[in-house]
Scaffold this active site. Structure first.
Site, short mmCIF file in Angstrom:
data_model
loop_
_atom_site.label_atom_id
_atom_site.label_comp_id
_atom_site.label_asym_id
_atom_site.label_seq_id
_atom_site.Cartn_x
_atom_site.Cartn_y
_atom_site.Cartn_z
N ASP A 145 83.08 -51.96 -42.93
CA ASP A 145 83.77 -51.84 -44.22
C ASP A 145 85.12 -52.54 -44.09
O ASP A 145 85.93 -52.19 -43.23
CB ASP A 145 83.94 -50.35 -44.55
N MET A 146 85.33 -53.54 -44.92
CA MET A 146 86.58 -54.30 -44.85
C MET A 146 87.77 -53.39 -45.22
O MET A 146 87.64 -52.53 -46.08
CB MET A 146 86.54 -55.49 -45.82
N ASP A 154 82.22 -55.21 -49.97
CA ASP A 154 82.94 -55.27 -48.68
C ASP A 154 82.32 -54.35 -47.63
O ASP A 154 82.98 -54.00 -46.66
CB ASP A 154 84.42 -54.93 -48.88
N GLU A 155 81.07 -53.99 -47.82
CA GLU A 155 80.50 -52.95 -46.96
C GLU A 155 79.04 -53.27 -46.64
O GLU A 155 78.29 -53.68 -47.53
CB GLU A 155 80.57 -51.66 -47.77
#
Ligand code: TTP
Ligand code: MG
Length: 360
Positions: free
Chosen positions: A10-11, A104-105
């Site tokens: 996850d960013m 983002d995940e």
């Protein structure tokens, strides 16, 4: 099936970090990215801004009170999708078994790679850092639930491994809100009976779990005990989800019908959360005593995933339906999904395109 090795990545502060990457002067500063106009809520903010108490979904005007010196920027979806695409390219270079959960995940199944998972995570982190200067948090475990729990462990730039011998002890102090798949309504109801942590939740029987979570009770019961067999899916197929019921005796009682719809809305919200989906189309189905089926749909401007919004839309549809006959069946269904928050472009369209391109 042998033991699996799952990574969840996850960013960190994704939209805000992209803004800092594009404008290095913003690095180390409280950056708040948010919607302008009537919604006016924070999409996300940098960790510097989080120190002031600013967080996602907070109205911008409140964020401005908490952090008046913050740098407020509009949302640039296209840019974030572009960067996300490049990040996923790096993930696909590790394995094809990548499940994109949102912009983002992602989950990666690396069971088949004979590599130290920590080493793999470090390669991913290094490549993403070197290519874009972005950081991410990763969790490693033997199923999706625990990998996701691990990635949230020490954000930002975190790395956490959860092994079998740590479960369930390690989960006990965590708040039930950390359990992916437990909706806001269920949290409230559990809080009412004094349940706040996973440790306390572990004391409920399977039957009690079904009572509080409906259909997902059994899954959540298993998950907090470290059992979760969900595979890492490279493609999503959910087209619609729904619930319906036929009454023992036909009814014209609107408030009763609303109670039923509100129960369905809760179950469906949990199902959405479970799959990390957002919906745009809500449909109420009614079968009248003459066995005719009537469906009424509403497609909203924005994607939603909250119980309140889904329930209110369903009520509104029912209010606009003239009940002039007894009703024998009512149903509620959701369709038109996205996995990306407030985002119109499907991540999966380009994830698929990207794969197709690489296979050429
Ligand atoms: P998240 O991964 O939930 O948040 P984040 O990456 O900003 O921060 P964290 O370090 O805690 O992971 O969401 C990814 C992006 O999705 C986020 O950068 C902005 C967007 N988003 C919204 O637009 N609205 C929201 O309510 C949330 C939670 C996220
Ligand atoms: Mg994130």
């Amino acid at each position: 099936m042998g033991k699996r090795v799952i990574i969840h990545v996850d960013m960190d502060a994704f939209f805000a970090s992209v803004e800092q990457m594009d404008n290095p002067k913003l690095k180390g500063k409280p950056v708040i990215v948010g919607g302008e106009g009537s919604r006016g809520v924070v999409s996300t903010c940098s960790y510097e801004a989080r120190k002031y108490g600013v967080h996602s979904a907070m109205p911008i005007f409140i964020a401005k009170q908490l952090c008046p010196k913050g740098i407020y920027l509009p949302v640039r979806h296209n840019r974030y999708s572009e960067v996300s695409e490049k990040v996923f390219r790096i993930l696909y270079s590790i394995t094809d078994l990548v499940e994109a959960v949102s912009i983002d995940e992602a989950y990666l199944d690396i069971s088949h790679l004979n590599e130290n998972p920590i080493h793999i995570v470090n390669i991913i982190k290094k490549r993403i850092k070197e290519s874009f200067g972005l950081t991410l948090s990763a969790g490693i475990s033997y199923n999706k639930f625990l990998a996701k729990t691990a990635s949230e462990w020490n954000k930002p730039n975190g790395l956490k491994v959860i092994t079998e011998d740590m479960v369930p002890e390690i989960l006990k102090p965590l708040s039930i809100s950390k359990v992916h798949g437990i909706g806001e309504r269920s949290i409230e109801r559990l809080n009412e009976i004094g349940i706040y942590t996973i440790g306390q939740l572990l004391r409920l029987t399977e039957e009690q779990m079904i009572y509080y979570f409906g259909k997902y009770g059994v899954e959540i019961y298993n998950r907090i005990r470290g059992h979760d067999n969900r595979p890492v899916c490279t493609e999503r197929e959910t087209k619609s989800i729904g619930r319906e019921t036929t009454f023992e005796t036909d009814t014209m009682d609107k408030s009763f019908l609303k109670e039923v719809l509100s129960d369905f809305a809760e179950e469906l919200t949990n199902a959405l959360l479970e799959e990390s989906l957002f919906t745009k189309t809500i449909t109420v189905k009614i079968k009248t005593e003459d066995f005719k089926t009537h469906t009424r749909s509403r497609t909203l401007k924005e994607y939603i995933n909250s119980y309140e919004e889904i329930k209110e839309t369903a009520f509104d549809i029912l209010d606009n339906y003239k009940i002039d006959q007894s009703i024998r069946l009512i149903g509620l269904s959701l369709s038109n999904f996205t996995n990306i928050r407030y985002e119109q472009i499907s991540l999966f369209d380009w994830a698929k395109r990207l794969k197709a391109k690489e296979e050429e």
